[in-house]
Design a protein around this motif. Sequence first.
Motif, PDB file in Angstrom:
ATOM      1  N   THR A   7       0.803  -1.337  -0.001  1.00 55.05           N
ATOM      2  CA  THR A   7       0.178   0.024  -0.023  1.00 55.05           C
ATOM      3  C   THR A   7       0.730   1.141  -0.017  1.00 55.05           C
ATOM      4  OG1 THR A   7      -1.689  -1.454   1.050  1.00 55.05           O
ATOM      5  CG2 THR A   7      -1.806   1.266   1.400  1.00 55.05           C
ATOM      6  N   ARG A  10       2.508   1.857  -3.487  1.00 64.19           N
ATOM      7  CA  ARG A  10       1.447   2.215  -4.465  1.00 64.19           C
ATOM      8  C   ARG A  10       1.247   3.765  -4.228  1.00 64.19           C
ATOM      9  NH1 ARG A  10      -1.907  -0.877  -3.291  1.00 64.19           N
ATOM     10  NH2 ARG A  10      -3.589   0.289  -2.273  1.00 64.19           N
ATOM     11  N   TRP A  11       1.038   4.142  -3.007  1.00 61.27           N
ATOM     12  CA  TRP A  11       0.599   5.537  -2.827  1.00 61.27           C
ATOM     13  C   TRP A  11       1.864   6.670  -2.907  1.00 61.27           C
ATOM     14  CZ3 TRP A  11      -3.913   6.836  -4.115  1.00 61.27           C
ATOM     15  CH2 TRP A  11      -5.199   5.859  -3.742  1.00 61.27           C
ATOM     16  N   ARG A  14       2.292   6.961  -6.722  1.00 69.76           N
ATOM     17  CA  ARG A  14       1.596   7.838  -7.268  1.00 69.76           C
ATOM     18  C   ARG A  14       1.879   9.186  -6.992  1.00 69.76           C
ATOM     19  NH1 ARG A  14      -4.488   5.286  -7.359  1.00 69.76           N
ATOM     20  NH2 ARG A  14      -4.977   7.483  -7.927  1.00 69.76           N
ATOM     21  N   TRP A  15       2.293   9.530  -5.603  1.00 72.73           N
ATOM     22  CA  TRP A  15       2.551  10.930  -4.997  1.00 72.73           C
ATOM     23  C   TRP A  15       3.810  11.501  -5.923  1.00 72.73           C
ATOM     24  CZ3 TRP A  15       1.268  14.592  -1.114  1.00 72.73           C
ATOM     25  CH2 TRP A  15       2.277  15.314  -0.932  1.00 72.73           C
ATOM     26  N   LEU A  85       3.138   6.883   5.401  1.00 77.30           N
ATOM     27  CA  LEU A  85       3.698   6.640   3.984  1.00 77.30           C
ATOM     28  C   LEU A  85       5.175   6.500   4.069  1.00 77.30           C
ATOM     29  CD1 LEU A  85       1.493   8.350   1.505  1.00 77.30           C
ATOM     30  CD2 LEU A  85       1.332   5.818   2.208  1.00 77.30           C
ATOM     31  N   TRP A 189      -5.314  13.120  -6.219  1.00 81.59           N
ATOM     32  CA  TRP A 189      -4.315  11.953  -5.322  1.00 81.59           C
ATOM     33  C   TRP A 189      -5.085  12.098  -4.091  1.00 81.59           C
ATOM     34  CZ3 TRP A 189      -1.998  11.926  -0.877  1.00 81.59           C
ATOM     35  CH2 TRP A 189      -0.777  10.810  -0.819  1.00 81.59           C
ATOM     36  N   TRP A 190      -5.575  13.032  -3.296  1.00 80.17           N
ATOM     37  CA  TRP A 190      -5.937  12.930  -2.120  1.00 80.17           C
ATOM     38  C   TRP A 190      -7.786  12.422  -2.331  1.00 80.17           C
ATOM     39  CZ3 TRP A 190      -3.657  13.281   2.445  1.00 80.17           C
ATOM     40  CH2 TRP A 190      -2.543  13.819   2.414  1.00 80.17           C
ATOM     41  N   VAL A 193      -6.956   8.464  -2.334  1.00 80.42           N
ATOM     42  CA  VAL A 193      -6.260   8.150  -1.189  1.00 80.42           C
ATOM     43  C   VAL A 193      -7.404   8.029  -0.167  1.00 80.42           C
ATOM     44  CG1 VAL A 193      -4.873   8.852   1.070  1.00 80.42           C
ATOM     45  CG2 VAL A 193      -4.032   8.860  -1.270  1.00 80.42           C
ATOM     46  N   ASP A 196      -9.080   4.395  -0.039  1.00 81.61           N
ATOM     47  CA  ASP A 196      -8.358   3.143   0.245  1.00 81.61           C
ATOM     48  C   ASP A 196      -8.903   2.899   1.604  1.00 81.61           C
ATOM     49  OD1 ASP A 196      -6.412   1.245   0.873  1.00 81.61           O
ATOM     50  OD2 ASP A 196      -5.106   2.109  -0.337  1.00 81.61           O
TER      51      ASP A 196
END
Length: 257
Positions: A7, A10-11, A14-15, A85, A189-190, A193, A196
Amino acid sequence: MGLSLATAERWVERWERQQQRYAVDREERFTVIGDVLEQTVAGAPARPLVLDLGCGPGSLAARLARRLPQADIVGVDMDPLLLELARAHHPDAARYVDAVIGEEGWTQALRLDRPLDAAVSTTALHYLGVDALRRVYGQLAALLRPGGVLVNGDHFPHDDKRLTELTGCVGRRHAERGHALAHEDWASWWTAVAQDPELTDLIAERGRRPRQPKTATADSAARLSVSAHQLLLRQAGFGHVGVVWQYGASHVLVALR
C-alpha cells in the motif's frame, strides 16, 4: 496505524508522479540539494545531522539517504498520513517526527542531540506566514552549527511582476514538454487516497487536525520574492545567502551559517 509495504509503495509512487506537475525539474532540484549537502557536510562529524522540513512521504529524505548514507536524517511534517507512508516505504531513510513547523515547541519535538549540519526543504516553507517564516529562519540558524547550511528548494516570484509572469511561463512550458501535466494532480491524489480502506484511520486522524492553508494568502511566504527570502535569512544570522540553481521560478536557495 502500520501500513502494508504494498500500500505504501503504491501511494508513494503515485505521489511522486503527481508532484512532477508542480516542481519544475523536480529530480534535478533534488540532485542539486544533494550536491550542496555533499559539499557542505564534507567537514562535518562522521555522522552529519540533517533536518528535512516538511518531509511528506520521505521523497527527499530517501534520496539524501542514498547520497549520504553516513548521515542521520530527521524528517518533520504535520500530516499523519504522509508520515505513515514515509515510515512504511522509507523506514531506514530518516527518523520521522510529527510536529507543526513554526508552532511553539516544534524544535523541542525534534529531540536533536547535537547541532544540525544541514536543514533542507522543498515546497514546504511557503505555507508559513511571513512572521512565522522569519521566526523559523531564526530558529534554524540557532539549530545549525557554524558552517552549517539551510537549503530551500521552492518557487519564488521575482521582484518585478512582468518577470514573474515570464519565469512562470518558462516553467509551464518546460513542464508541458516533459508531459508533466498528464499526471494525476494534488486534489485527485487525495480523493483517491481517501477511498483506500487501509488508510481510513489515517484519513480520519488527518481530518481531526487543524490544517495550514493549501494556497497562498496575503500573508503567505509564497508571495515573497527570492530577494525578500535572502533578506530574512541574513537578518536571521546567516552570513552567506544566494541562489545556486534556477529554472523559471523554481530555485534552490542556500544560506550558510
